[in-house]
Design a protein around this motif. Structure first.
Motif, PDB file in Angstrom:
ATOM      1  N   THR A   1       3.371 -23.529  14.927  1.00 45.46           N
ATOM      2  CA  THR A   1       3.028 -24.903  14.566  1.00 45.46           C
ATOM      3  C   THR A   1       2.074 -24.853  13.369  1.00 45.46           C
ATOM      4  OG1 THR A   1       2.003 -26.921  15.428  1.00 45.46           O
ATOM      5  CG2 THR A   1       1.111 -24.885  16.234  1.00 45.46           C
ATOM      6  N   PRO A   2       1.933 -25.961  12.605  1.00 40.92           N
ATOM      7  CA  PRO A   2       0.960 -25.947  11.509  1.00 40.92           C
ATOM      8  C   PRO A   2      -0.415 -25.487  12.018  1.00 40.92           C
ATOM      9  CG  PRO A   2       2.295 -27.906  11.359  1.00 40.92           C
ATOM     10  CD  PRO A   2       2.699 -27.219  12.641  1.00 40.92           C
ATOM     11  N   THR A   3      -1.108 -24.709  11.199  1.00 41.02           N
ATOM     12  CA  THR A   3      -2.387 -24.115  11.592  1.00 41.02           C
ATOM     13  C   THR A   3      -3.387 -25.153  12.083  1.00 41.02           C
ATOM     14  OG1 THR A   3      -1.985 -22.400   9.982  1.00 41.02           O
ATOM     15  CG2 THR A   3      -4.244 -22.601  10.769  1.00 41.02           C
ATOM     16  N   VAL A   4      -3.400 -26.317  11.419  1.00 39.59           N
ATOM     17  CA  VAL A   4      -4.348 -27.364  11.811  1.00 39.59           C
ATOM     18  C   VAL A   4      -4.140 -27.758  13.275  1.00 39.59           C
ATOM     19  CG1 VAL A   4      -5.104 -29.708  11.315  1.00 39.59           C
ATOM     20  CG2 VAL A   4      -4.333 -28.245   9.459  1.00 39.59           C
ATOM     21  N   LEU A   5      -2.871 -27.914  13.677  1.00 39.66           N
ATOM     22  CA  LEU A   5      -2.585 -28.314  15.055  1.00 39.66           C
ATOM     23  C   LEU A   5      -2.904 -27.180  16.019  1.00 39.66           C
ATOM     24  CD1 LEU A   5       0.768 -30.272  14.616  1.00 39.66           C
ATOM     25  CD2 LEU A   5      -1.577 -31.123  14.616  1.00 39.66           C
ATOM     26  N   ALA A   6      -2.585 -25.943  15.624  1.00 42.14           N
ATOM     27  CA  ALA A   6      -2.869 -24.794  16.488  1.00 42.14           C
ATOM     28  C   ALA A   6      -4.374 -24.697  16.745  1.00 42.14           C
ATOM     29  CB  ALA A   6      -2.348 -23.512  15.841  1.00 42.14           C
ATOM     30  N   GLU A   7      -5.156 -24.871  15.674  1.00 43.79           N
ATOM     31  CA  GLU A   7      -6.621 -24.829  15.812  1.00 43.79           C
ATOM     32  C   GLU A   7      -7.089 -25.936  16.755  1.00 43.79           C
ATOM     33  OE1 GLU A   7      -8.950 -22.829  14.592  1.00 43.79           O
ATOM     34  OE2 GLU A   7      -7.820 -21.589  13.177  1.00 43.79           O
ATOM     35  N   GLY A   8      -6.489 -27.131  16.601  1.00 43.54           N
ATOM     36  CA  GLY A   8      -6.849 -28.272  17.436  1.00 43.54           C
ATOM     37  C   GLY A   8      -6.582 -28.006  18.910  1.00 43.54           C
ATOM     38  N   ILE A   9      -5.391 -27.461  19.195  1.00 39.85           N
ATOM     39  CA  ILE A   9      -5.019 -27.156  20.585  1.00 39.85           C
ATOM     40  C   ILE A   9      -5.992 -26.131  21.165  1.00 39.85           C
ATOM     41  CG2 ILE A   9      -3.262 -26.043  22.032  1.00 39.85           C
ATOM     42  CD1 ILE A   9      -1.166 -27.236  20.043  1.00 39.85           C
ATOM     43  N   TRP A  10      -6.238 -25.092  20.357  1.00 39.98           N
ATOM     44  CA  TRP A  10      -7.135 -24.015  20.798  1.00 39.98           C
ATOM     45  C   TRP A  10      -8.530 -24.566  21.103  1.00 39.98           C
ATOM     46  CZ3 TRP A  10      -6.606 -19.424  22.702  1.00 39.98           C
ATOM     47  CH2 TRP A  10      -7.701 -18.549  22.736  1.00 39.98           C
ATOM     48  N   ASP A  11      -9.025 -25.422  20.208  1.00 41.19           N
ATOM     49  CA  ASP A  11     -10.355 -25.986  20.381  1.00 41.19           C
ATOM     50  C   ASP A  11     -10.413 -26.855  21.642  1.00 41.19           C
ATOM     51  OD1 ASP A  11     -13.054 -26.677  19.433  1.00 41.19           O
ATOM     52  OD2 ASP A  11     -12.206 -28.690  19.282  1.00 41.19           O
ATOM     53  N   ARG A  12      -9.365 -27.664  21.863  1.00 38.16           N
ATOM     54  CA  ARG A  12      -9.376 -28.573  23.013  1.00 38.16           C
ATOM     55  C   ARG A  12      -9.374 -27.788  24.333  1.00 38.16           C
ATOM     56  NH1 ARG A  12      -5.227 -32.667  25.540  1.00 38.16           N
ATOM     57  NH2 ARG A  12      -6.726 -34.100  26.487  1.00 38.16           N
ATOM     58  N   ILE A  13      -8.452 -26.820  24.474  1.00 41.95           N
ATOM     59  CA  ILE A  13      -8.408 -26.110  25.761  1.00 41.95           C
ATOM     60  C   ILE A  13      -9.642 -25.229  25.943  1.00 41.95           C
ATOM     61  CG2 ILE A  13      -5.893 -26.208  26.091  1.00 41.95           C
ATOM     62  CD1 ILE A  13      -5.684 -23.363  25.126  1.00 41.95           C
ATOM     63  N   THR A  14     -10.237 -24.783  24.815  1.00 41.69           N
ATOM     64  CA  THR A  14     -11.466 -23.986  24.937  1.00 41.69           C
ATOM     65  C   THR A  14     -12.613 -24.855  25.440  1.00 41.69           C
ATOM     66  OG1 THR A  14     -10.718 -22.566  23.143  1.00 41.69           O
ATOM     67  CG2 THR A  14     -13.056 -22.465  23.685  1.00 41.69           C
ATOM     68  N   GLN A  15     -12.743 -26.063  24.846  1.00 44.22           N
ATOM     69  CA  GLN A  15     -13.783 -26.992  25.325  1.00 44.22           C
ATOM     70  C   GLN A  15     -13.585 -27.317  26.800  1.00 44.22           C
ATOM     71  OE1 GLN A  15     -14.975 -30.543  23.201  1.00 44.22           O
ATOM     72  NE2 GLN A  15     -13.682 -29.922  21.481  1.00 44.22           N
ATOM     73  N   GLN A  16     -12.317 -27.582  27.177  1.00 40.77           N
ATOM     74  CA  GLN A  16     -12.034 -27.925  28.575  1.00 40.77           C
ATOM     75  C   GLN A  16     -12.361 -26.759  29.502  1.00 40.77           C
ATOM     76  OE1 GLN A  16      -7.930 -29.239  28.313  1.00 40.77           O
ATOM     77  NE2 GLN A  16      -8.531 -31.372  28.005  1.00 40.77           N
ATOM     78  N   ALA A  17     -12.079 -25.547  29.027  1.00 43.65           N
ATOM     79  CA  ALA A  17     -12.355 -24.360  29.845  1.00 43.65           C
ATOM     80  C   ALA A  17     -13.866 -24.175  30.026  1.00 43.65           C
ATOM     81  CB  ALA A  17     -11.730 -23.130  29.198  1.00 43.65           C
ATOM     82  N   HIS A  18     -14.631 -24.355  28.941  1.00 42.86           N
ATOM     83  CA  HIS A  18     -16.097 -24.240  29.033  1.00 42.86           C
ATOM     84  C   HIS A  18     -16.651 -25.270  30.008  1.00 42.86           C
ATOM     85  CE1 HIS A  18     -17.181 -21.100  26.290  1.00 42.86           C
ATOM     86  NE2 HIS A  18     -16.451 -21.608  25.309  1.00 42.86           N
ATOM     87  N   GLU A  19     -16.140 -26.517  29.888  1.00 44.36           N
ATOM     88  CA  GLU A  19     -16.585 -27.603  30.765  1.00 44.36           C
ATOM     89  C   GLU A  19     -16.295 -27.247  32.226  1.00 44.36           C
ATOM     90  OE1 GLU A  19     -18.642 -31.118  30.756  1.00 44.36           O
ATOM     91  OE2 GLU A  19     -18.113 -29.854  29.038  1.00 44.36           O
TER      92      GLU A  19
END
Ligand SMILES: [Zn+2]
Length: 445
Positions: A196-214
């Motif tokens: 997927t475009p890098t911007v979207l990949a970064e977005g997905i990664w950031d979201r699931i990482t935040q959710q995992a930390h939470e």
């Protein structure tokens, strides 16, 4: 062991290794030469297929069938999957037509076939003939003195230098290659990837990482010292990677797309696409289902699944179809729990497991049910005349003179247009004795 004796032995071994290396280099030279000859033959076969196709006023799809049929002939003769053969034929023709110096270097065994393929595959990004000629000259020079993977890295840089279009233009093109793929990794695990475009990949990664930390902050981790653990507490023993994976899987299996073209709604997960659930068929020996053994459970009859997962799926979900096999001889007993086989279709899926064209492994659930002897010509609609064929091979059989004849034991004897014969036996989960499959509607339990 004396010092002089061991030095003498060492010298002998060194001489032997030197000779072995010489022999390996000689073998490589012969292999490279033969590979070049094989590539020329593959390219010639593809050229003939293209000539046949061009001589007929037929659709693009029918033209491709000429290629497929010839690829399947070569596949049958060499025991290689016909899709792979077709890809190799195309690469061969590209090499023969577009990279003469590379082909010569291979024929003279100055490079390996792997080097040659690296040059062809990486060079695909360049359309301009002059740019390609410069690319070949530059990369070939590197291929003569370096390994194939290093040559590939270098070739990618050269393509970048010679590419006439800006990053914006290329991104516009590259977006079209977005895809999702799945690959099995053993131990009942698989890898799921997304391009997927890098911007979207970064977005997905950031979201699931935040959710995992939470998740980690609200879950209680087990104390380092077991003595401090509370026997009644529920501890979360997952690390960040595992939580991230669990969240991503949960979202994909249970979420719904925000924009749903089937309902026209911009909504959350309700009807439409969100109502589509995952499907898969688990094959599980009856003794394993009953918890008496831990062996033999498979997905689509081929991919091993651990017994705990298989039993868990059996117990809970209506969207998983169940297929029971006999614990001793491995034949199919029934499809679906405690019921007679629901219909012929499920019986065929259970017997065939995958497409019955030689070498094909497409799972039966995505296959067509083909009348081996054409229904319109008097062929019957029963298990002895039906078989699973994937779309690709069903079309090939319908449009080209590939002739299947089903034997009493469910084997299919294929005769190719050029008269080559290959017999495809039905899958057996366990083989102890030779016995035909029981007919549908008459399960022995
Ligand atoms: Zn197939």
């Amino acid at each position: 062991m004396g010092g002089i004796a061991s030095i003498a032995h060492r010298d002998d071994d060194d001489a032997i290794i030197a000779r072995l290396i010489e022999s390996i280099v000689d073998d490589d030279a012969v292999i490279a030469e033969r590979e070049a000859s094989k590539i020329v033959s593959m390219a010639a076969a593809l050229r003939i297929a293209k000539k046949h196709a061009a001589s007929q006023p037929i659709s693009v799809q029918m033209r491709e069938l000429e290629e497929r049929s010839i690829a399947a002939e070569i596949g049958l003769a060499t025991r290689v999957n016909d899709r792979a053969v077709q890809n190799r034929m195309h690469a061969a023709l590209e090499l023969v037509d577009g990279y003469t110096a590379t082909l010569d270097a291979l024929a003279e065994s100055r490079i390996s076939a792997r080097h040659a393929m690296v040059i062809v595959e990486t060079g695909r990004a360049l359309q301009d003939a002059d740019a390609r000629a410069m690319y070949e000259a530059t990369v070939l020079e590197r291929a003569l003195r370096d390994t194939a993977p290093r040559t590939k890295a270098f070739a990618e840089q050269v393509v970048e230098e010679l590419h006439p279009r800006s990053i914006t233009e290329r991104h516009r093109e590259a977006v079209k290659t977005r895809t999702v793929w799945m690959q099995r990794r053993g131990d009942s695990m698989s890898e799921l990837g997304i391009i997927t475009p890098t911007v979207l990949a970064e977005g997905i990664w950031d979201r699931i990482t935040q959710q995992a930390h939470e998740t980690k902050t609200v879950q209680v981790a087990r104390p380092a010292d077991d003595a401090d653990a509370d026997d009644d507490a529920v501890y979360d023993e997952r690390n960040l990677d595992q939580i991230r994976a669990d969240i991503a899987i949960d979202l994909l299996l249970t979420g719904g797309p925000t924009i749903d073209p089937t309902t026209g709604a911009i909504s959350g997960p309700a009807g439409g696409l969100a109502a589509i659930h995952a499907r898969a068929s688990i094959v599980i020996p009856a003794v394993t289902a009953a918890g008496l053994a831990d062996r033999g459970a498979t997905l689509d009859g081929a991919i091993p699944v651990d017994a705990d997962t298989a039993r868990c799926l059996l117990a809970q979900a209506p969207s998983w179809e169940r297929v029971f096999t006999h614990p001793i001889h491995g034949h199919v007993l029934a499809t679906d729990t405690y019921r007679r086989p629901a219909n012929l279709d499920r019986y065929l899926a259970a017997r065939d497991i995958h497409c019955r064209f030689p070498g094909c492994r497409r799972p039966a659930r995505v296959c067509d049910r083909d009348h081996n002897h054409d229904w319109a010509l008097g062929g019957t609609t029963d298990a002895c005349n039906l078989a699973c064929l994937c779309k690709r091979h069903h079309t090939l059989k319908t449009e080209k003179p590939w002739k299947p004849v089903q034997q009493r034991d469910g084997s299919i004897r294929w005769t190719s247009p050029l008269g080559r014969v290959s017999t495809d036996p039905p899958e057996r989960y366990v083989i102890f004795r030779d016995e035909p499959d029981p007919p549908p509607g008459d399960p022995p339990f």
